[in-house]
Design a protein around this motif. Structure first.
Motif, PDB file in Angstrom:
ATOM      1  N   GLY A 129       0.804  -1.211   0.000  1.00 25.46           N
ATOM      2  CA  GLY A 129       0.000   0.000   0.000  1.00 25.46           C
ATOM      3  C   GLY A 129       0.834   1.257   0.000  1.00 25.46           C
ATOM      4  O   GLY A 129       2.047   1.246  -0.173  1.00 25.46           O
ATOM      5  N   VAL A 130       0.158   2.341   0.205  1.00 24.75           N
ATOM      6  CA  VAL A 130       0.802   3.647   0.217  1.00 24.75           C
ATOM      7  C   VAL A 130       0.223   4.427   1.389  1.00 24.75           C
ATOM      8  O   VAL A 130      -0.923   4.245   1.780  1.00 24.75           O
ATOM      9  CB  VAL A 130       0.584   4.384  -1.137  1.00 24.75           C
ATOM     10  N   TYR A 131       1.043   5.263   1.974  1.00 22.94           N
ATOM     11  CA  TYR A 131       0.651   6.023   3.146  1.00 22.94           C
ATOM     12  C   TYR A 131       0.759   7.502   2.823  1.00 22.94           C
ATOM     13  O   TYR A 131       1.832   7.988   2.435  1.00 22.94           O
ATOM     14  CB  TYR A 131       1.571   5.664   4.318  1.00 22.94           C
ATOM     15  N   PHE A 132      -0.350   8.222   2.939  1.00 20.58           N
ATOM     16  CA  PHE A 132      -0.354   9.658   2.706  1.00 20.58           C
ATOM     17  C   PHE A 132      -0.544  10.375   4.027  1.00 20.58           C
ATOM     18  O   PHE A 132      -1.355   9.963   4.857  1.00 20.58           O
ATOM     19  CB  PHE A 132      -1.498  10.078   1.773  1.00 20.58           C
ATOM     20  N   LEU A 133       0.161  11.458   4.200  1.00 13.27           N
ATOM     21  CA  LEU A 133      -0.006  12.296   5.377  1.00 13.27           C
ATOM     22  C   LEU A 133      -0.422  13.672   4.887  1.00 13.27           C
ATOM     23  O   LEU A 133       0.343  14.359   4.206  1.00 13.27           O
ATOM     24  CB  LEU A 133       1.309  12.386   6.169  1.00 13.27           C
ATOM     25  N   TYR A 134      -1.640  14.045   5.217  1.00 12.07           N
ATOM     26  CA  TYR A 134      -2.152  15.349   4.808  1.00 12.07           C
ATOM     27  C   TYR A 134      -1.983  16.327   5.955  1.00 12.07           C
ATOM     28  O   TYR A 134      -2.286  16.020   7.100  1.00 12.07           O
ATOM     29  CB  TYR A 134      -3.635  15.265   4.445  1.00 12.07           C
TER      30      TYR A 134
END
Length: 154
Positions: A129-134
C-alpha cells in the motif's frame, strides 16, 4: 485406474515447464539500482554502460551489474547506501544531459534478461500500500468556512 494417452502427459509437463520458465524472473527478487537516461529521450548504447561504470569506479563505487535496458543504463548495487552515493556521484559528473533515477531492478541473471523475461511488476496494493499524510492549515480552513457561512446568511 485412469489412463490417459502419452501426449496428454507430455502436454501437461510442457505447460508446467513453460509456466515455470515464465515465472523464473520473480524468484530472483529485486535490488537497489540506478537508471540513467538522456533527458532528450535518445536511446543510449552499450558504450555508455562502460562510460558510466568507469565514472563510478573512479570514485570507488562498483556496481554489482550494469546493462542496457530499453535504451537506458541500469546499474545494480548491493546496498541502498551504495546506490545513494553512486547516484550523487553520477549526477555531479554527467550534468543536465542525463537523468539519474533511483529504482529497484530485478536480480535476474543475464541469460534470463536475454530471453526477454521480466518479473511481474507489483502494484502498490501488493507491495504493502501507500501512506499519505495530509497537513491542513486549520486557520485558513476555519476562515474559509466562516466566509462561506457569511455568504450563505447574506
Amino acid at each position: 485406474m485412469n489412463r490417459y494417452p502419452a501426449w496428454m502427459y507430455a502436454l501437461v509437463i510442457g505447460i508446467v515447464a513453460v509456466g515455470a520458465l515464465l515465472a523464473l524472473p520473480n524468484a530472483f527478487g529485486t535490488v537497489p539500482a540506478l537508471q540513467v537516461a538522456r533527458t532528450d529521450g535518445v536511446s543510449l548504447n552499450a558504450s555508455m554502460v562502460e562510460r558510466f561504470r568507469d565514472m563510478l569506479s573512479e570514485e570507488s563505487f562498483t556496481p554489482e551489474a550494469a546493462y542496457l535496458d530499453n535504451g537506458r543504463v541500469v546499474m545494480r548495487f548491493d546496498t541502498v547506501e551504495h546506490q545513494l552515493q553512486a547516484s550523487d556521484t553520477l549526477r555531479n559528473k554527467v550534468g543536465e544531459d542525463y537523468a539519474v533515477a533511483l529504482t529497484l531492478a530485478s536480480r535476474s541473471p543475464g541469460w534470463v534478461r536475454e530471453l526477454g523475461l521480466d518479473p511481474m511488476s507489483l502494484g502498490l496494493a501488493l507491495r504493502g500500500g501507500v501512506y499519505f499524510l495530509y497537513e491542513v492549515d486549520m486557520e485558513a480552513a476555519i476562515r474559509k468556512r466562516l466566509e462561506m457561512y457569511v455568504e450563505d446568511f447574506e
